[in-house]
Enzyme design. Structure first.
Site, PDB file in Angstrom:
ATOM      1  N   ASP A 357     -23.399 -27.251  -6.176  1.00  0.00           N
ATOM      2  CA  ASP A 357     -24.564 -28.090  -5.905  1.00  0.00           C
ATOM      3  C   ASP A 357     -25.251 -28.541  -7.198  1.00  0.00           C
ATOM      4  O   ASP A 357     -25.248 -27.838  -8.205  1.00  0.00           O
ATOM      5  CB  ASP A 357     -25.544 -27.278  -5.049  1.00  0.00           C
ATOM      6  CG  ASP A 357     -26.596 -28.125  -4.367  1.00  0.00           C
ATOM      7  OD1 ASP A 357     -26.641 -29.339  -4.606  1.00  0.00           O
ATOM      8  OD2 ASP A 357     -27.379 -27.542  -3.586  1.00  0.00           O
ATOM      9  N   ASP A 468     -20.187 -27.910   2.713  1.00  0.00           N
ATOM     10  CA  ASP A 468     -21.245 -26.987   3.122  1.00  0.00           C
ATOM     11  C   ASP A 468     -22.075 -27.574   4.258  1.00  0.00           C
ATOM     12  O   ASP A 468     -22.085 -28.787   4.500  1.00  0.00           O
ATOM     13  CB  ASP A 468     -22.140 -26.680   1.921  1.00  0.00           C
ATOM     14  CG  ASP A 468     -22.741 -25.285   1.980  1.00  0.00           C
ATOM     15  OD1 ASP A 468     -22.749 -24.678   3.068  1.00  0.00           O
ATOM     16  OD2 ASP A 468     -23.219 -24.801   0.939  1.00  0.00           O
ATOM     17  N   MET A 469     -22.788 -26.704   4.964  1.00  0.00           N
ATOM     18  CA  MET A 469     -23.665 -27.100   6.075  1.00  0.00           C
ATOM     19  C   MET A 469     -24.715 -26.005   6.200  1.00  0.00           C
ATOM     20  O   MET A 469     -24.447 -24.937   6.710  1.00  0.00           O
ATOM     21  CB  MET A 469     -22.842 -27.225   7.358  1.00  0.00           C
ATOM     22  CG  MET A 469     -23.581 -27.849   8.525  1.00  0.00           C
ATOM     23  SD  MET A 469     -24.194 -26.657   9.707  1.00  0.00           S
ATOM     24  CE  MET A 469     -24.444 -27.711  11.121  1.00  0.00           C
ATOM     25  N   ASP A 538     -22.492 -15.933   1.773  1.00  0.00           N
ATOM     26  CA  ASP A 538     -23.200 -16.116   0.508  1.00  0.00           C
ATOM     27  C   ASP A 538     -23.476 -14.785  -0.168  1.00  0.00           C
ATOM     28  O   ASP A 538     -23.861 -14.753  -1.341  1.00  0.00           O
ATOM     29  CB  ASP A 538     -24.525 -16.847   0.737  1.00  0.00           C
ATOM     30  CG  ASP A 538     -24.335 -18.334   0.965  1.00  0.00           C
ATOM     31  OD1 ASP A 538     -23.225 -18.848   0.701  1.00  0.00           O
ATOM     32  OD2 ASP A 538     -25.288 -18.992   1.410  1.00  0.00           O
TER      33      ASP A 538
END
Length: 727
Positions: A357, A468-469, A538
């Site tokens: 990100d 990703d979501m 994560d």
């Protein structure tokens, strides 16, 4: 084997190499007769399966696709509302058809065959004469696997509208079992995959997701087992839903001790209008039977999902070892910093660098720019292509993070198209992580995302994508749907996602796609159809990962489980664990690193180099071998598992002890899956003396095991079968 029919008895016998599933037509109703170990087929079988006649009450009939309103007071598999507002339909048997192989499902991910000889499909046709509702029940049985795949297609053959209010994929009544238990996976963000087991009692035991995604809280999977079922012994009946949206799965025990298990899309807040001539296809439920405990059930799922659900170039290929910059830099990086991490990775043998990100729009924190999929020239003045090419010159492939289903209110896209998010006009738009969800029911939204991503894929040498979501669906409504179809929004969102994924993975087959949803929030078979691996959690703490990866393996193959070594103190729990321990946990999945390699000491770099070299030798077995779970982290201080090759001539064993034990007893670890007739060389993974043991001895007496007297210890071993006569 396949589908055997006795028309006079109204009997359908679905038979694989080790399993039978029996259906009988009783007074026009398809009735469940048996599911379990394989039965020999005899012409007199129908006489053994006569059930209570329907006239005695549907509440006592173990139906295959039950209805509500005509005497069965348990949970139905479907419900349809007629144009006059009534909700009574009664499906009766109207014929059957047998197909070779397994047909695909329109617009939905599905298990497939590569040769039609692998499976046969039974279509049972049911009709409601009054409304014109027709339901086709699909049963695909794999002849060499203990697998049945079920779904339903509902068709309006009447001349008036119907409104589906419930449409599940499968329902099974267990009449002969009164003491079943349910095994399932639960958790939350950063602690996914917790194995739970509870006895079933009169009433309902239910898991579900109303979040528009399969969720961290529950996985769309459950297994019914007998009280004596363990990893190695006893019966297990598995149910796994190939779907990525809200789901429900549950067991209902009635007053007579019968258990009805059903699974499918969540009926809460769901409706679907069927105009005359229209049809609705449910997702498919993959049902697995094991007579050798939960372990064999898991291995059946693993083999099926790895080879007949996952697709594409990377299905059978060894996955690359990667380094991801997320926990190394978060949003604070520039091109030179990224390349410096890649340079260290190249020296250590790493094969793929992933830019996470923060590379797009004006993304300096997670509160902006989602939807603005163009590079941030402040951080990357020469663009993505320059960074990717610099990394490629080091010998590493280049990967990139996206979150294509989301939009930030602080973005150019939102300022231009504020109606493109899921929302209800005039109502508050609930933000999570400062973001909203794009309305994937709309073709123009999906086209925009496709065009944005394909523009990058066509100009930048991207070899890997992390998709990703990061939030659930709220205000589930669409500005593009009429009032009577608003309750279809959640399912249409998932169908839109699948349509986009099919398009983009087909057009860019060279890219390895990895699914992510704040870790394991959407770890489901539907996503595996498009993306052969998933970021499991994560939470990268090695101790927590023992549970997360162990639990996830209950249904998902190791080739799908992303596992990384991260820095210490761990960013999620603050724990400090040895690098060897972290490495051995991560090497039990798709291996990688998520830290700043430039900050490692020389000794740490040597350890990483050793881990990378070792994983390159063993990853084929880890990713494609059969997994045997040996010790559960949910039951004590130790964990262990092993991987065995198909021919049983090679194996890997991993063992872990979390906390040191004073005055510990002498330990042995009983192995599994080996050939008892073979002799095996057993070599410690970190080097040392090689021992020779018989396969029978390793499985019955066990492998001697000792840990250093420290917390967070691990051991691993390589096993190789000796040629006959060598010993």
């Amino acid at each position: 084997m396949g589908v055997i029919v006795q028309e006079q008895a109204g009997l359908f016998h679905l038979q694989s190499s080790g399993m039978s599933y029996l259906i009988q037509i009783v007074d026009g109703y398809p009735v469940h007769g048996y599911w379990g170990e394989r039965l020999k087929h005899r012409e007199t079988m129908g006489d053994l399966l006569i059930h209570t006649p329907a006239r005695a009450g549907l509440d006592r009939l173990p139906q295959e696709y039950p209805q509500y309103g005509s005497g069965d007071f348990r949970n139905p598999a479907y419900q349809a509302e007629l144009e006059d507002g009534t909700r009574i339909t009664e499906l009766k048997y109207d014929g059957y058809r047998i197909l070779k192989g397994k047909p695909p499902l329109s617009g939905l991910p599905a298990v497939y065959t590569e040769d039609e000889s692998e499976a046969e499909t039974l279509e049972l046709v049911l009709k409601d004469a009054y409304s014109g509702l027709k339901v086709v029940l699909l049963y695909s049985i794999f002849t060499a696997r203990n697998v049945i795949i079920r779904s339903a297609r509902l068709i309006n053959e009447g001349d008036k509208k119907l409104r589906l209010r419930r449409a599940l994929s499968a329902s099974v009544d267990f009449s002969g079992h009164s003491d079943l238990e349910m095994v399932y996976l639960s958790g939350a963000w950063a602690r996914e995959g917790n194995m739970k087991r509870r006895p079933l009692e009169q009433g309902e035991t239910r898991i579900d997701s109303k979040r528009g995604m399969s969720s961290h809280q529950f996985n769309p999977f459950a297994s019914l087992v007998t009280p004596e079922t363990t990893e190695r012994h006893g019966e297990a009946f598995g149910f796994s839903l190939v779907y990525s949206g809200g789901f429900e799965a549950g067991a209902e025990v009635d007053s007579f001790g019968s258990t009805r298990f059903s699974i499918g899309m969540n009926s809460f807040d769901f409706a679907w209008q069927l105009n005359p001539g229209e049809s609705f296809q449910t997702p498919e439920a993959v049902m697995v039977y094991s007579a050798q405990g939960l372990g064999e059930m898991s291995r059946t799922y693993h083999r099926l999902y790895r080879t007949r659900l996952c697709r594409g170039k990377y299905r059978d290929e060894e996955r690359p070892i990667l380094v991801n910059n997320w926990e190394a830099t978060y949003f604070d990086f520039n091109a030179d910093k990224l390349v410096s991490i890649a340079e260290e990775g190249a020296k250590l043998g790493i094969e793929l660098f992933v830019l996470d990100d923060g590379w797009f729009g004006k993304r300096d924190a997670d509160n902006s720019s989602l939807g603005d999929w163009y590079e941030d020239r402040r951080k990357l003045p020469d663009g993505l292509a320059d960074v990717a090419e610099r990394i490629n010159r080091l010998g590493l492939k280049f990967g990139l993070w996206f979150e294509p289903e989301m939009i930030s209110p602080d973005s150019e896209l939102y300022r231009k198209h504020p109606d493109w998010c899921l929302h209800v006009p005039g109502r508050r738009r609930s933000e999570a992580r400062w973001q909203l969800v794009l309305d994937y029911t709309r073709q123009e939204v999906r086209d925009y995302i496709y065009d944005s991503l394909s523009a990058i894929f066509s100009t930048v040498p991207v070899a890997y994508v992390k998709w990703d979501m990061n939030r659930a669906l709220t205000e589930i409504g669409s500005a593009a749907l009429p009032p009577e179809r608003q309750a279809e929004t959640a399912h249409r969102y998932v169908l839109g996602l699948y349509e986009l994924l099919e398009r983009i993975t087909t057009d860019f087959p060279h890219i390895l796609f990895e699914s992510c949803s704040s870790g394991g929030g959407r770890f489901d078979p539907g996503m595996l159809y498009y993306m052969p691996q998933t970021w499991t959690s994560d939470n990268t703490d090695a101790v927590e990962r023992l549970k997360i990866q162990y639990g996830t393996s209950l249904v998902y193959p190791v080739s799908a489980i992303g596992a990384h070594v991260s820095a210490v103190p761990n960013h999620q729990v603050g724990r400090i664990t040895p690098l060897d321990f972290r490495g051995n946990v991560a090497m039990s999945g798709n291996f990688g690193y998520e830290l700043d390699l430039t900050k490692f000491t020389d000794d740490e770099k040597e350890t990483v180099k050793r881990q990378v070299a070792a994983y390159k030798q063993i990853r084929g077995l880890v990713q494609q071998g059969d997994l045997y779970r040996l010790k559960s982290p949910f039951e004590g201080n130790e964990s262990a598992w092993m991987f065995v090759s198909e021919d049983q001539r090679a194996a890997l064993v991993y063992a872990f002890q979390v906390m040191a034990v004073p005055n510990a007893p002498q330990r042995t670890l009983r192995l599994d899956g080996l050939d008892p007739e073979l002799e095996y060389e057993v070599e410690p993974g970190t080097g040392g003396e090689i021992s020779i043991f018989g396969g029978d001895r390793l499985m019955q007496l066990g492998l001697p095991l000792a840990y250093e007297h420290k917390d967070y210890q691990s051991r691993w071993f390589r096993l190789r079968a000796l040629k006959p006569g060598k010993a």
